[in-house]
Scaffold this motif. Sequence first.
Motif, PDB file in Angstrom:
ATOM      1  N   PHE A  45      45.112  44.415  33.592  1.00 11.50           N
ATOM      2  CA  PHE A  45      44.154  44.178  32.519  1.00 11.50           C
ATOM      3  C   PHE A  45      44.174  42.713  32.080  1.00 11.50           C
ATOM      4  N   ALA A  46      45.364  42.168  31.905  1.00 11.97           N
ATOM      5  CA  ALA A  46      45.492  40.769  31.461  1.00 11.97           C
ATOM      6  C   ALA A  46      44.802  39.827  32.443  1.00 11.97           C
ATOM      7  N   GLU A  47      44.954  40.073  33.727  1.00 12.11           N
ATOM      8  CA  GLU A  47      44.283  39.221  34.708  1.00 12.11           C
ATOM      9  C   GLU A  47      42.773  39.452  34.708  1.00 12.11           C
ATOM     10  N   LEU A  48      42.364  40.683  34.560  1.00 11.82           N
ATOM     11  CA  LEU A  48      40.931  40.982  34.596  1.00 11.82           C
ATOM     12  C   LEU A  48      40.165  40.349  33.448  1.00 11.82           C
ATOM     13  N   ILE A  49      40.770  40.276  32.281  1.00 12.19           N
ATOM     14  CA  ILE A  49      40.057  39.665  31.155  1.00 12.19           C
ATOM     15  C   ILE A  49      40.324  38.165  31.091  1.00 12.19           C
ATOM     16  N   ASP A  50      40.998  37.657  32.103  1.00 14.34           N
ATOM     17  CA  ASP A  50      41.309  36.233  32.190  1.00 14.34           C
ATOM     18  C   ASP A  50      42.205  35.764  31.053  1.00 14.34           C
ATOM     19  N   GLU A  96      40.447  53.710  46.266  1.00 16.37           N
ATOM     20  CA  GLU A  96      41.004  52.820  47.299  1.00 16.37           C
ATOM     21  C   GLU A  96      40.097  51.624  47.547  1.00 16.37           C
ATOM     22  N   GLN A  97      38.784  51.813  47.495  1.00 14.06           N
ATOM     23  CA  GLN A  97      37.860  50.686  47.672  1.00 14.06           C
ATOM     24  C   GLN A  97      37.968  49.731  46.495  1.00 14.06           C
ATOM     25  N   ARG A  98      38.079  50.267  45.275  1.00 16.92           N
ATOM     26  CA  ARG A  98      38.246  49.406  44.090  1.00 16.92           C
ATOM     27  C   ARG A  98      39.524  48.590  44.211  1.00 16.92           C
ATOM     28  N   ALA A  99      40.616  49.244  44.617  1.00 15.34           N
ATOM     29  CA  ALA A  99      41.888  48.533  44.767  1.00 15.34           C
ATOM     30  C   ALA A  99      41.779  47.451  45.835  1.00 15.34           C
ATOM     31  N   ALA A 100      41.135  47.768  46.940  1.00 16.61           N
ATOM     32  CA  ALA A 100      40.953  46.774  48.010  1.00 16.61           C
ATOM     33  C   ALA A 100      40.131  45.593  47.504  1.00 16.61           C
ATOM     34  N   ASP A 101      39.069  45.865  46.763  1.00 20.04           N
ATOM     35  CA  ASP A 101      38.242  44.786  46.222  1.00 20.04           C
ATOM     36  C   ASP A 101      39.030  43.916  45.240  1.00 20.04           C
ATOM     37  N   VAL A 102      39.772  44.555  44.358  1.00 20.56           N
ATOM     38  CA  VAL A 102      40.560  43.813  43.371  1.00 20.56           C
ATOM     39  C   VAL A 102      41.650  42.984  44.048  1.00 20.56           C
ATOM     40  N   SER A 103      42.154  43.466  45.182  1.00 24.28           N
ATOM     41  CA  SER A 103      43.250  42.759  45.859  1.00 24.28           C
ATOM     42  C   SER A 103      42.851  41.359  46.320  1.00 24.28           C
ATOM     43  N   VAL A 104      41.566  41.125  46.518  1.00 32.60           N
ATOM     44  CA  VAL A 104      41.118  39.810  46.978  1.00 32.60           C
ATOM     45  C   VAL A 104      41.378  38.757  45.904  1.00 32.60           C
ATOM     46  N   ASP A 105      41.043  39.076  44.656  1.00 33.86           N
ATOM     47  CA  ASP A 105      41.198  38.114  43.567  1.00 33.86           C
ATOM     48  C   ASP A 105      42.497  38.278  42.791  1.00 33.86           C
ATOM     49  N   VAL A 141      36.375  47.303  32.515  1.00 38.21           N
ATOM     50  CA  VAL A 141      36.461  45.847  32.658  1.00 38.21           C
ATOM     51  C   VAL A 141      36.123  45.440  34.089  1.00 38.21           C
ATOM     52  N   MET A 142      36.633  46.196  35.048  1.00 39.82           N
ATOM     53  CA  MET A 142      36.310  45.893  36.452  1.00 39.82           C
ATOM     54  C   MET A 142      34.801  45.954  36.673  1.00 39.82           C
ATOM     55  N   GLN A 143      34.164  46.966  36.126  1.00 36.91           N
ATOM     56  CA  GLN A 143      32.725  47.107  36.282  1.00 36.91           C
ATOM     57  C   GLN A 143      32.001  45.941  35.598  1.00 36.91           C
ATOM     58  N   ALA A 144      32.458  45.552  34.418  1.00 39.21           N
ATOM     59  CA  ALA A 144      31.840  44.421  33.710  1.00 39.21           C
ATOM     60  C   ALA A 144      31.999  43.118  34.495  1.00 39.21           C
ATOM     61  N   ARG A 145      33.081  43.012  35.246  1.00 41.04           N
ATOM     62  CA  ARG A 145      33.307  41.812  36.061  1.00 41.04           C
ATOM     63  C   ARG A 145      32.469  41.810  37.335  1.00 41.04           C
ATOM     64  N   GLY A 146      31.913  42.969  37.719  1.00 43.18           N
ATOM     65  CA  GLY A 146      31.060  43.040  38.896  1.00 43.18           C
ATOM     66  C   GLY A 146      31.648  43.786  40.067  1.00 43.18           C
ATOM     67  N   TYR A 147      32.800  44.403  39.880  1.00 42.31           N
ATOM     68  CA  TYR A 147      33.375  45.215  40.956  1.00 42.31           C
ATOM     69  C   TYR A 147      32.637  46.550  41.004  1.00 42.31           C
ATOM     70  N   PRO A 148      32.273  47.019  42.196  1.00 43.08           N
ATOM     71  CA  PRO A 148      31.612  48.328  42.292  1.00 43.08           C
ATOM     72  C   PRO A 148      32.601  49.442  41.974  1.00 43.08           C
ATOM     73  N   GLN A 174      30.370  38.905  48.593  1.00 45.73           N
ATOM     74  CA  GLN A 174      29.004  39.404  48.455  1.00 45.73           C
ATOM     75  C   GLN A 174      28.761  40.114  47.119  1.00 45.73           C
ATOM     76  N   LEU A 175      29.833  40.441  46.399  1.00 49.38           N
ATOM     77  CA  LEU A 175      29.710  41.221  45.169  1.00 49.38           C
ATOM     78  C   LEU A 175      29.308  40.398  43.952  1.00 49.38           C
ATOM     79  N   HIS A 176      29.516  39.121  43.992  1.00 49.78           N
ATOM     80  CA  HIS A 176      29.226  38.255  42.845  1.00 49.78           C
ATOM     81  C   HIS A 176      30.078  38.643  41.636  1.00 49.78           C
ATOM     82  N   VAL A 177      31.382  38.767  41.869  1.00 51.49           N
ATOM     83  CA  VAL A 177      32.320  39.047  40.788  1.00 51.49           C
ATOM     84  C   VAL A 177      32.302  37.846  39.849  1.00 51.49           C
ATOM     85  N   ARG A 178      32.307  38.116  38.562  1.00 51.58           N
ATOM     86  CA  ARG A 178      32.191  37.043  37.577  1.00 51.58           C
ATOM     87  C   ARG A 178      33.266  37.172  36.508  1.00 51.58           C
ATOM     88  N   ALA A 179      33.539  36.071  35.871  1.00 51.39           N
ATOM     89  CA  ALA A 179      34.475  36.065  34.744  1.00 51.39           C
ATOM     90  C   ALA A 179      33.759  36.637  33.521  1.00 51.39           C
TER      91      ALA A 179
END
Length: 185
Positions: free
Chosen positions: A170-175, A122-131, A110-117, A67-72
């Motif tokens: 960081f390396a994964e977040l910036i693709d 702990e919520q940020r870590a949980a969200d990042v854990s999906v991708d 970078v997380m915020q730029a990608r669309g993570y709230p 639902q967050l619309h995380v983007r590259a």
Amino acid sequence: MNNPVLLLLVVVVLVVVAGGLWFASRRRKSAEIREQFGPEYDRTVREYGATGPAERALIERTERVQQLHVRALSEERSSQYAAEWHTVQSRFVDDPQAAIGEADHLVTEVMQARGYPMGDFEQRAADVSVDHPHVVENYRAAHAIANRTRTGEAATEDLRQAMVHYRALFAELIDARQPATSEAR
């Protein structure tokens, strides 16, 4: 089918087959969740104490992140962040504590730029854990060290390890296809 024994046998066979299909389906779904989340699956099972509640939590995470619309990031933005990372990492030699704070801030940016709230950690870590299930533990470890740094409890080796952990995420977040080449010393 006037024979009650035969009717009972057919019902029992149908129940056993249905139970077997349900069990196989459940095992397949568990295997899919385990494969998707890797080490995060095991951590979540330990946290919840059982596979059922842990798997439900992981499924809820996945649905939330969808639902967050995380983007590259664009290639240009990714390159800009990589240059910023290089600057942060080069500061590590002269001021490791400040560099860890900057690394934490840059990863969050970078997380915020990608669309993570940007809710609680702990919520940020949980969200990042999906991708990024294979590096979310790095994020947790680096964040814990960054917190200890703020209270003066982190040794230089801890700080170096935090920088390595942040770099992996960081390396994964910036693709990035390969992490930065110079390691924090």
